[in-house]
Design a protein around this motif. Structure first.
Motif, short mmCIF file in Angstrom:
data_model
loop_
_atom_site.label_atom_id
_atom_site.label_comp_id
_atom_site.label_asym_id
_atom_site.label_seq_id
_atom_site.Cartn_x
_atom_site.Cartn_y
_atom_site.Cartn_z
N UNK A 1 0.96 -1.25 0.09
CA UNK A 1 -0.07 0.20 0.03
C UNK A 1 0.80 1.39 0.14
N UNK A 2 1.97 1.21 0.71
CA UNK A 2 2.74 2.28 0.76
C UNK A 2 3.46 2.65 -0.41
N UNK A 3 4.01 1.60 -1.19
CA UNK A 3 4.54 1.78 -2.48
C UNK A 3 3.54 2.24 -3.63
N UNK B 1 2.33 9.47 -6.33
CA UNK B 1 2.79 10.73 -6.12
C UNK B 1 4.02 10.92 -7.01
N UNK B 2 3.99 10.34 -8.29
CA UNK B 2 5.00 10.32 -9.45
C UNK B 2 6.33 10.12 -8.71
N UNK B 3 6.53 9.24 -7.72
CA UNK B 3 7.95 8.91 -7.24
C UNK B 3 8.74 8.01 -7.89
N UNK B 4 10.12 7.89 -7.65
CA UNK B 4 10.94 6.74 -8.28
C UNK B 4 11.61 6.00 -6.92
N UNK B 5 11.08 4.80 -6.93
CA UNK B 5 11.38 3.85 -5.99
C UNK B 5 13.01 3.58 -6.29
N UNK B 6 13.87 3.88 -5.40
CA UNK B 6 15.35 3.68 -5.39
C UNK B 6 15.59 2.42 -4.76
N UNK C 1 12.00 1.89 2.45
CA UNK C 1 11.92 2.12 1.21
C UNK C 1 12.46 3.56 0.87
N UNK C 2 13.44 3.54 -0.21
CA UNK C 2 14.16 5.02 -0.42
C UNK C 2 13.57 5.41 -1.67
N UNK C 3 12.91 6.46 -1.85
CA UNK C 3 12.17 6.97 -3.09
C UNK C 3 12.77 8.49 -3.28
#
Length: 74
Positions: free
Chosen positions: A1-3, A9-14, A25-27
């Protein structure tokens, strides 16, 4: 759910790590998408998550975001 919320939110999961009990989670997330994030992530995790935020870089806004800024009612 968090991812899923981060991706909305237009994030990039690193990076994503889990040891069974905890997950990290680093994003990279655009600043404009982070204003209600602390409350949202706590809600998604029933109060168990925390988050931290630090500036990373500056990038131009994507065209669809610029269009919304010019005409917020479209």
């Amino acid at each position: 759910n968090v991812i899923a919320d981060l991706l909305k939110r237009r994030s990039e999961i690193l990076r994503q790590e889990s040891n069974g009990r905890y997950a990290q989670i680093d994003a990279l997330v655009p600043l404009a998408e982070t204003f209600d994030y602390a409350d949202r992530v706590r809600s998604l995790t029933q109060g168990r998550a925390s988050s931290s935020l630090e500036p990373h870089s500056y990038k131009p806004a994507p065209p669809e975001v610029l269009r919304k800024m010019r005409d917020p009612y479209s």
